[in-house]
Design a protein around this motif. Structure first.
Motif, PDB file in Angstrom:
ATOM      1  N   LEU A  13      42.273  57.276  37.923  1.00  0.00           N
ATOM      2  CA  LEU A  13      42.035  55.924  38.428  1.00  0.00           C
ATOM      3  C   LEU A  13      42.773  54.987  37.493  1.00  0.00           C
ATOM      4  CD1 LEU A  13      40.589  54.016  40.429  1.00  0.00           C
ATOM      5  CD2 LEU A  13      38.688  53.920  38.790  1.00  0.00           C
ATOM      6  N   ALA A  14      43.843  54.359  37.987  1.00  0.00           N
ATOM      7  CA  ALA A  14      44.711  53.520  37.152  1.00  0.00           C
ATOM      8  C   ALA A  14      44.462  52.052  37.466  1.00  0.00           C
ATOM      9  CB  ALA A  14      46.178  53.865  37.393  1.00  0.00           C
ATOM     10  N   ALA A  15      44.593  51.230  36.428  1.00  0.00           N
ATOM     11  CA  ALA A  15      44.367  49.793  36.590  1.00  0.00           C
ATOM     12  C   ALA A  15      45.173  49.044  35.543  1.00  0.00           C
ATOM     13  CB  ALA A  15      42.880  49.459  36.449  1.00  0.00           C
ATOM     14  N   VAL A  16      45.453  47.782  35.836  1.00  0.00           N
ATOM     15  CA  VAL A  16      46.141  46.896  34.904  1.00  0.00           C
ATOM     16  C   VAL A  16      45.097  45.996  34.252  1.00  0.00           C
ATOM     17  CG1 VAL A  16      47.836  45.045  34.683  1.00  0.00           C
ATOM     18  CG2 VAL A  16      48.283  46.962  36.221  1.00  0.00           C
ATOM     19  N   LEU A  17      45.064  46.013  32.920  1.00  0.00           N
ATOM     20  CA  LEU A  17      44.118  45.182  32.184  1.00  0.00           C
ATOM     21  C   LEU A  17      44.707  43.827  31.818  1.00  0.00           C
ATOM     22  CD1 LEU A  17      42.558  47.802  29.751  1.00  0.00           C
ATOM     23  CD2 LEU A  17      41.768  47.112  32.020  1.00  0.00           C
ATOM     24  N   ALA A  18      46.026  43.769  31.651  1.00  0.00           N
ATOM     25  CA  ALA A  18      46.699  42.517  31.309  1.00  0.00           C
ATOM     26  C   ALA A  18      48.138  42.611  31.777  1.00  0.00           C
ATOM     27  CB  ALA A  18      46.646  42.263  29.803  1.00  0.00           C
TER      28      ALA A  18
ATOM     29  N   GLN B 241      35.517  40.469  42.606  1.00  0.00           N
ATOM     30  CA  GLN B 241      35.466  39.579  41.461  1.00  0.00           C
ATOM     31  C   GLN B 241      34.706  38.304  41.809  1.00  0.00           C
ATOM     32  OE1 GLN B 241      39.286  38.114  40.245  1.00  0.00           O
ATOM     33  NE2 GLN B 241      39.974  37.700  42.315  1.00  0.00           N
ATOM     34  N   THR B 242      34.140  37.697  40.783  1.00  0.00           N
ATOM     35  CA  THR B 242      33.512  36.383  40.916  1.00  0.00           C
ATOM     36  C   THR B 242      34.074  35.493  39.817  1.00  0.00           C
ATOM     37  OG1 THR B 242      31.644  37.074  39.521  1.00  0.00           O
ATOM     38  CG2 THR B 242      31.396  37.300  41.919  1.00  0.00           C
TER      39      THR B 242
ATOM     40  N   ARG C 146      35.190  40.814  36.834  1.00  0.00           N
ATOM     41  CA  ARG C 146      35.699  41.783  37.802  1.00  0.00           C
ATOM     42  C   ARG C 146      34.843  43.037  37.773  1.00  0.00           C
ATOM     43  NH1 ARG C 146      40.266  39.533  35.454  1.00  0.00           N
ATOM     44  NH2 ARG C 146      41.536  38.349  36.934  1.00  0.00           N
ATOM     45  N   GLU C 147      34.504  43.522  38.943  1.00  0.00           N
ATOM     46  CA  GLU C 147      33.742  44.768  39.046  1.00  0.00           C
ATOM     47  C   GLU C 147      34.738  45.916  38.981  1.00  0.00           C
ATOM     48  OE1 GLU C 147      31.692  46.467  42.775  1.00  0.00           O
ATOM     49  OE2 GLU C 147      30.173  45.216  41.793  1.00  0.00           O
ATOM     50  N   PHE C 148      34.885  46.490  37.796  1.00  0.00           N
ATOM     51  CA  PHE C 148      35.946  47.470  37.592  1.00  0.00           C
ATOM     52  C   PHE C 148      35.689  48.767  38.347  1.00  0.00           C
ATOM     53  CE2 PHE C 148      37.996  50.970  35.432  1.00  0.00           C
ATOM     54  CZ  PHE C 148      39.293  50.506  35.307  1.00  0.00           C
TER      55      PHE C 148
ATOM     56  N   ARG D 218      53.043  44.982  48.461  1.00  0.00           N
ATOM     57  CA  ARG D 218      52.448  43.986  47.568  1.00  0.00           C
ATOM     58  C   ARG D 218      51.083  43.668  48.143  1.00  0.00           C
ATOM     59  NH1 ARG D 218      54.420  40.365  43.886  1.00  0.00           N
ATOM     60  NH2 ARG D 218      56.556  40.924  44.438  1.00  0.00           N
ATOM     61  N   LEU D 219      50.041  43.965  47.391  1.00  0.00           N
ATOM     62  CA  LEU D 219      48.703  43.769  47.903  1.00  0.00           C
ATOM     63  C   LEU D 219      48.413  42.297  48.114  1.00  0.00           C
ATOM     64  CD1 LEU D 219      46.707  46.354  45.777  1.00  0.00           C
ATOM     65  CD2 LEU D 219      47.730  46.647  48.031  1.00  0.00           C
ATOM     66  N   ARG D 220      47.535  42.006  49.066  1.00  0.00           N
ATOM     67  CA  ARG D 220      47.184  40.626  49.396  1.00  0.00           C
ATOM     68  C   ARG D 220      46.592  39.934  48.177  1.00  0.00           C
ATOM     69  NH1 ARG D 220      42.528  38.340  50.626  1.00  0.00           N
ATOM     70  NH2 ARG D 220      41.438  40.319  50.742  1.00  0.00           N
ATOM     71  N   PRO D 221      47.026  38.680  47.891  1.00  0.00           N
ATOM     72  CA  PRO D 221      46.457  37.968  46.744  1.00  0.00           C
ATOM     73  C   PRO D 221      44.955  37.793  46.908  1.00  0.00           C
ATOM     74  CG  PRO D 221      48.399  36.848  47.583  1.00  0.00           C
ATOM     75  CD  PRO D 221      48.053  37.904  48.590  1.00  0.00           C
ATOM     76  N   PRO D 222      44.215  37.725  45.798  1.00  0.00           N
ATOM     77  CA  PRO D 222      42.773  37.520  45.895  1.00  0.00           C
ATOM     78  C   PRO D 222      42.445  36.181  46.524  1.00  0.00           C
ATOM     79  CG  PRO D 222      43.518  37.235  43.632  1.00  0.00           C
ATOM     80  CD  PRO D 222      44.685  37.771  44.419  1.00  0.00           C
ATOM     81  N   GLU D 223      41.284  36.126  47.157  1.00  0.00           N
ATOM     82  CA  GLU D 223      40.845  34.887  47.788  1.00  0.00           C
ATOM     83  C   GLU D 223      40.654  33.794  46.733  1.00  0.00           C
ATOM     84  OE1 GLU D 223      40.599  34.458  50.914  1.00  0.00           O
ATOM     85  OE2 GLU D 223      40.692  36.499  51.676  1.00  0.00           O
ATOM     86  N   ALA D 224      41.040  32.573  47.073  1.00  0.00           N
ATOM     87  CA  ALA D 224      40.888  31.447  46.154  1.00  0.00           C
ATOM     88  C   ALA D 224      39.497  30.841  46.319  1.00  0.00           C
ATOM     89  CB  ALA D 224      41.955  30.401  46.421  1.00  0.00           C
ATOM     90  N   THR D 225      38.457  31.673  46.170  1.00  0.00           N
ATOM     91  CA  THR D 225      37.072  31.246  46.302  1.00  0.00           C
ATOM     92  C   THR D 225      36.298  31.784  45.117  1.00  0.00           C
ATOM     93  OG1 THR D 225      36.509  33.224  47.584  1.00  0.00           O
ATOM     94  CG2 THR D 225      37.235  31.297  48.824  1.00  0.00           C
ATOM     95  N   ALA D 226      35.028  31.426  45.052  1.00  0.00           N
ATOM     96  CA  ALA D 226      34.201  31.866  43.934  1.00  0.00           C
ATOM     97  C   ALA D 226      34.016  33.374  43.936  1.00  0.00           C
ATOM     98  CB  ALA D 226      32.843  31.169  43.977  1.00  0.00           C
ATOM     99  N   SER D 227      34.005  34.003  45.114  1.00  0.00           N
ATOM    100  CA  SER D 227      33.838  35.455  45.192  1.00  0.00           C
ATOM    101  C   SER D 227      34.871  36.022  46.137  1.00  0.00           C
ATOM    102  CB  SER D 227      32.438  35.809  45.705  1.00  0.00           C
ATOM    103  OG  SER D 227      32.336  37.206  45.900  1.00  0.00           O
TER     104      SER D 227
END
Length: 205
Positions: A94-99, A43-44, A52-54, A13-22
């Motif tokens: 290159l796979a990603a989740v959009l929603a 992401q910002t 998000r910078e895809f 399970r990847l680390r959750p994103p930082e709870a900051t502006a960036s």
């Protein structure tokens, strides 16, 4: 090929994103399958929402990874519990989740790979991507309440006759712990085509 692939299970399970502006620069994580790389996008965020910078070619190139060019883009929408896969083609994806959210499952069936037989599962949300090398099977299960949109970019276009293989996603030998129960006969959650695939040992004895 040899009698039975070596089974290595990597559940991450990847680390959750930082709870900051960036969230800082894009993160790159090698998995237990050679060439299968997990990415966390940059992401910002502000009061309006999130950007998000895809994709940034220099980030992948700097890590020695494939950067395309991408020639086809597919998007699937899957209801909660649906399993798609496991499929493999001679194509980099290159796979990603959009929603929503999915659990991705990846199996190394490449005959000359140093990690042949390895199985990796990753919980993926909208901040996550996976770079999938040619010959590695991919599949996923939608686990969010809302439909999950899973997108994958390919460096070759699909065409009739393109070589590909499938492995039964419920094969017990893979030891994939799908989060939500599925029975092979339930075509609302597993297609007849995917349910008809052979187990790994029959396909690669």
């Amino acid at each position: 090929m040899n009698a039975q692939p070596r089974l290595v299970v990597d559940r991450r399970r990847l680390r959750p994103p930082e709870a900051t502006a960036s969230a800082g620069p894009q993160e790159v994580h090698q998995t237990a399958i050679a060439g299968l790389v997990a990415l966390r996008v940059r992401q910002t965020a502000d009061a309006r929402g999130t950007v998000r910078e895809f994709f940034r070619a220099s980030t992948l190139a700097g890590a020695g990874l494939a950067t395309g060019p991408w020639k086809q883009v597919n998007v699937t929408s899957s209801n909660r519990g649906v399993i798609r896969g496991l499929h493999s083609e001679p194509v980099t994806k290159l796979a990603a989740v959009l929603a929503g959210k999915v659990m991705g499952a990846y199996v190394d069936i490449r005959p000359t790979s140093p990690t042949r037989g390895a199985v990796v599962t990753l919980t993926l949300g909208v901040d996550d991507q996976v770079l999938i090398p040619p010959g590695v099977c991919q599949g996923f299960q939608a686990i969010s309440q809302e439909p999950a949109q899973y997108m994958y970019l390919m460096d070759e276009e699909w065409r009739p006759g393109l070589p590909g293989v499938g492995i039964h996603p419920l094969d017990p030998a893979l030891a994939i712990r799908w989060p939500l129960p599925v029975t092979p006969g339930d075509t609302s959650l597993l297609s007849a085509k995917d349910a008809s695939q052979a187990p790994l040992a029959d396909s690669y004895p």
